[in-house]
Design a protein around this motif. Structure first.
Motif, PDB file in Angstrom:
ATOM      1  N   MET A 255     -29.445  14.967  28.201  1.00  0.00           N
ATOM      2  CA  MET A 255     -30.826  15.430  28.066  1.00  0.00           C
ATOM      3  C   MET A 255     -30.986  16.861  28.580  1.00  0.00           C
ATOM      4  N   ILE A 256     -32.143  17.440  28.284  1.00  0.00           N
ATOM      5  CA  ILE A 256     -32.380  18.860  28.554  1.00  0.00           C
ATOM      6  C   ILE A 256     -32.222  19.163  30.043  1.00  0.00           C
ATOM      7  N   HIS A 257     -31.437  20.191  30.331  1.00  0.00           N
ATOM      8  CA  HIS A 257     -31.132  20.587  31.707  1.00  0.00           C
ATOM      9  C   HIS A 257     -30.819  22.078  31.695  1.00  0.00           C
ATOM     10  N   ARG A 258     -30.561  22.652  32.846  1.00  0.00           N
ATOM     11  CA  ARG A 258     -30.137  24.043  32.913  1.00  0.00           C
ATOM     12  C   ARG A 258     -29.293  24.268  34.154  1.00  0.00           C
ATOM     13  N   HIS A 259     -28.523  25.368  34.149  1.00  0.00           N
ATOM     14  CA  HIS A 259     -27.656  25.697  35.268  1.00  0.00           C
ATOM     15  C   HIS A 259     -28.031  27.084  35.791  1.00  0.00           C
ATOM     16  N   ALA A 260     -28.079  27.224  37.081  1.00  0.00           N
ATOM     17  CA  ALA A 260     -28.503  28.485  37.681  1.00  0.00           C
ATOM     18  C   ALA A 260     -27.443  29.570  37.571  1.00  0.00           C
TER      19      ALA A 260
ATOM     20  N   PHE B 145     -31.174  21.346  21.576  1.00  0.00           N
ATOM     21  CA  PHE B 145     -32.212  22.213  22.112  1.00  0.00           C
ATOM     22  C   PHE B 145     -31.595  23.341  22.924  1.00  0.00           C
ATOM     23  N   VAL B 146     -32.083  24.558  22.695  1.00  0.00           N
ATOM     24  CA  VAL B 146     -31.771  25.697  23.564  1.00  0.00           C
ATOM     25  C   VAL B 146     -33.078  26.463  23.751  1.00  0.00           C
ATOM     26  N   GLY B 147     -33.477  26.641  25.010  1.00  0.00           N
ATOM     27  CA  GLY B 147     -34.763  27.275  25.262  1.00  0.00           C
ATOM     28  C   GLY B 147     -35.888  26.390  24.768  1.00  0.00           C
ATOM     29  N   ASN B 148     -36.774  26.970  23.971  1.00  0.00           N
ATOM     30  CA  ASN B 148     -37.934  26.210  23.473  1.00  0.00           C
ATOM     31  C   ASN B 148     -37.745  25.689  22.057  1.00  0.00           C
ATOM     32  N   TYR B 149     -36.539  25.816  21.511  1.00  0.00           N
ATOM     33  CA  TYR B 149     -36.338  25.461  20.120  1.00  0.00           C
ATOM     34  C   TYR B 149     -35.179  24.476  19.943  1.00  0.00           C
ATOM     35  N   GLU B 150     -35.273  23.701  18.879  1.00  0.00           N
ATOM     36  CA  GLU B 150     -34.220  22.770  18.520  1.00  0.00           C
ATOM     37  C   GLU B 150     -33.513  23.314  17.282  1.00  0.00           C
ATOM     38  N   TYR B 151     -32.193  23.288  17.298  1.00  0.00           N
ATOM     39  CA  TYR B 151     -31.415  23.863  16.213  1.00  0.00           C
ATOM     40  C   TYR B 151     -30.500  22.812  15.585  1.00  0.00           C
ATOM     41  N   ALA B 152     -30.316  22.933  14.279  1.00  0.00           N
ATOM     42  CA  ALA B 152     -29.328  22.112  13.599  1.00  0.00           C
ATOM     43  C   ALA B 152     -27.948  22.684  13.896  1.00  0.00           C
ATOM     44  N   VAL B 153     -27.004  21.813  14.244  1.00  0.00           N
ATOM     45  CA  VAL B 153     -25.636  22.258  14.541  1.00  0.00           C
ATOM     46  C   VAL B 153     -24.657  21.419  13.729  1.00  0.00           C
ATOM     47  N   THR B 154     -23.506  22.020  13.443  1.00  0.00           N
ATOM     48  CA  THR B 154     -22.501  21.326  12.659  1.00  0.00           C
ATOM     49  C   THR B 154     -21.111  21.726  13.147  1.00  0.00           C
ATOM     50  N   ALA B 155     -20.107  21.001  12.686  1.00  0.00           N
ATOM     51  CA  ALA B 155     -18.734  21.266  13.119  1.00  0.00           C
ATOM     52  C   ALA B 155     -18.371  22.729  12.878  1.00  0.00           C
ATOM     53  N   GLY B 156     -17.782  23.349  13.898  1.00  0.00           N
ATOM     54  CA  GLY B 156     -17.420  24.757  13.809  1.00  0.00           C
ATOM     55  C   GLY B 156     -18.415  25.694  14.454  1.00  0.00           C
ATOM     56  N   ASP B 157     -19.516  25.152  14.987  1.00  0.00           N
ATOM     57  CA  ASP B 157     -20.538  25.970  15.661  1.00  0.00           C
ATOM     58  C   ASP B 157     -20.268  26.060  17.158  1.00  0.00           C
TER      59      ASP B 157
ATOM     60  N   PRO C  69     -32.907  26.307  29.525  1.00  0.00           N
ATOM     61  CA  PRO C  69     -32.861  24.856  29.299  1.00  0.00           C
ATOM     62  C   PRO C  69     -32.142  24.538  27.992  1.00  0.00           C
ATOM     63  N   HIS C  70     -31.326  23.476  28.021  1.00  0.00           N
ATOM     64  CA  HIS C  70     -30.619  23.064  26.812  1.00  0.00           C
ATOM     65  C   HIS C  70     -30.252  21.588  26.920  1.00  0.00           C
ATOM     66  N   GLY C  71     -30.027  20.965  25.794  1.00  0.00           N
ATOM     67  CA  GLY C  71     -29.665  19.556  25.791  1.00  0.00           C
ATOM     68  C   GLY C  71     -30.056  18.869  24.502  1.00  0.00           C
ATOM     69  N   GLU C  72     -29.981  17.530  24.516  1.00  0.00           N
ATOM     70  CA  GLU C  72     -30.229  16.732  23.323  1.00  0.00           C
ATOM     71  C   GLU C  72     -31.528  15.935  23.452  1.00  0.00           C
ATOM     72  N   ASP C  73     -32.147  15.695  22.320  1.00  0.00           N
ATOM     73  CA  ASP C  73     -33.348  14.872  22.269  1.00  0.00           C
ATOM     74  C   ASP C  73     -32.940  13.412  22.471  1.00  0.00           C
ATOM     75  N   PRO C  74     -33.428  12.752  23.524  1.00  0.00           N
ATOM     76  CA  PRO C  74     -33.010  11.372  23.793  1.00  0.00           C
ATOM     77  C   PRO C  74     -33.498  10.371  22.753  1.00  0.00           C
TER      78      PRO C  74
ATOM     79  N   GLU D  33     -34.536  36.978  22.270  1.00  0.00           N
ATOM     80  CA  GLU D  33     -35.421  35.804  22.344  1.00  0.00           C
ATOM     81  C   GLU D  33     -35.642  35.168  20.982  1.00  0.00           C
ATOM     82  N   ASP D  34     -35.680  35.997  19.932  1.00  0.00           N
ATOM     83  CA  ASP D  34     -35.921  35.469  18.582  1.00  0.00           C
ATOM     84  C   ASP D  34     -34.624  35.261  17.790  1.00  0.00           C
ATOM     85  N   GLU D  35     -33.493  35.302  18.478  1.00  0.00           N
ATOM     86  CA  GLU D  35     -32.193  35.169  17.815  1.00  0.00           C
ATOM     87  C   GLU D  35     -31.640  33.758  18.013  1.00  0.00           C
ATOM     88  N   ARG D  36     -31.021  33.213  16.970  1.00  0.00           N
ATOM     89  CA  ARG D  36     -30.420  31.884  17.071  1.00  0.00           C
ATOM     90  C   ARG D  36     -29.220  31.928  18.020  1.00  0.00           C
TER      91      ARG D  36
END
Length: 267
Positions: free
Chosen positions: A23-28, A44-56, A65-70, A92-95
């Motif tokens: 789940m969503i967490h972050r490291h200092a 999830f990275v920051g405030n957005y959720e992104y589609a990811v696939t093999a090779g990313d 903050p980053h992590g997966e939607d439970p 900020e606006d970059e994937r």
């Protein structure tokens, strides 16, 4: 680069990912480079959720903050490099996703680093160098991407200037969106989209504003009859001109001319 240290490398297979989403967490203090080894998913990275696939590679900088939607099903298989002393510049606006494609050497390299780091003594420095190399490659990919984006942006801006110049030259004619798009060999929908994105106006709105701006000048600076001004600027009839002028300026053409005539007389 000597300050970069490989703190750890994790491997999560499909079964564990399915049962235990991270789940969503972050490291200092750490940069995490999450590599999608197999399957597709969302992250999830920051405030957005992104589609990811093999090779990313997913870039998770310190304090982001980053992590997966439970509440979603998870099947992605991942390797995660945890680095200290490292940061990748992401706007900020970059994937924060760097796609290398399914056919790339990391599918074999990361499992080897994982094995050396956890199961072979004396290989920690070797693993650090491998991790630093991966970091440098991703840094280079981000720089290349920024250059490509700037090049595309400059080309788009140049095209917008050319379109605006064309409208400025032909605004008094029977100008249509199709005619403009044919002139620049792009679809009317794409032309309208990029023009409005850059200027805030559609090409036709820009043309109308150009006509009305010229009408304002002619009403104030000349004694031309209003009907002649209408004809000169490409309006079909008096009612259309008057309605459009009032919508843009707030008064009718007659009222606008009278206002400035009265001001001149008072002076």
């Amino acid at each position: 680069m000597e300050k970069i240290n490989l703190v750890d490398i994790f491997f999560v297979d499909r079964e564990y990912s399915h049962k235990h989403p991270h789940m969503i967490h972050r490291h200092a203090d750490y940069l995490e480079l999450l590599y999608i080894a197999a399957e597709n998913g969302r992250y999830f990275v920051g405030n957005y959720e992104y589609a990811v696939t093999a090779g990313d590679f997913v870039v998770c900088n310190a304090n982001i903050p980053h992590g997966e939607d439970p509440f979603q099903e998870h099947q992605i298989q991942t390797y995660c490099l945890v680095l200290s002393g490292a940061h990748l510049e992401i706007a900020e606006d970059e994937r924060p996703i760097i796609s290398l494609g399914k056919e790339n050497p990391f599918g074999e390299l990361l499992p080897a680093i994982y094995q050396m780091f956890h199961k072979q003594e004396g290989y920690s420095e070797v693993c650090r160098h491998f991790a630093t190399g991966i970091f440098m490659l991703l840094q280079r990919k981000l720089i290349d991407r920024a250059v490509n984006l700037n090049t595309k942006k400059k080309k788009r801006e140049k095209l917008i200037y050319r379109i605006a110049d064309y409208i400025n030259e032909h605004y008094a004619e029977s100008l249509t969106l199709n005619r403009i798009s044919e002139e620049f060999f792009i679809s009317s929908s794409h032309l309208s989209h990029i023009f409005k994105k850059e200027t805030g106006l559609s090409p036709m709105q820009y043309m109308i504003q150009r006509r009305i701006g010229e009408a304002q000048s002619l009403l104030v600076e000349t004694l031309l009859p209003i009907q002649e001004i209408e004809d000169r600027l490409g309006f079909n009839d008096s009612a259309h001109f008057s309605k459009t002028f009032k919508k843009c300026v707030g008064v009718t053409p007659n009222e606008y001319r009278k206002h400035f005539s009265d001001r001149r007389r008072r002076k």
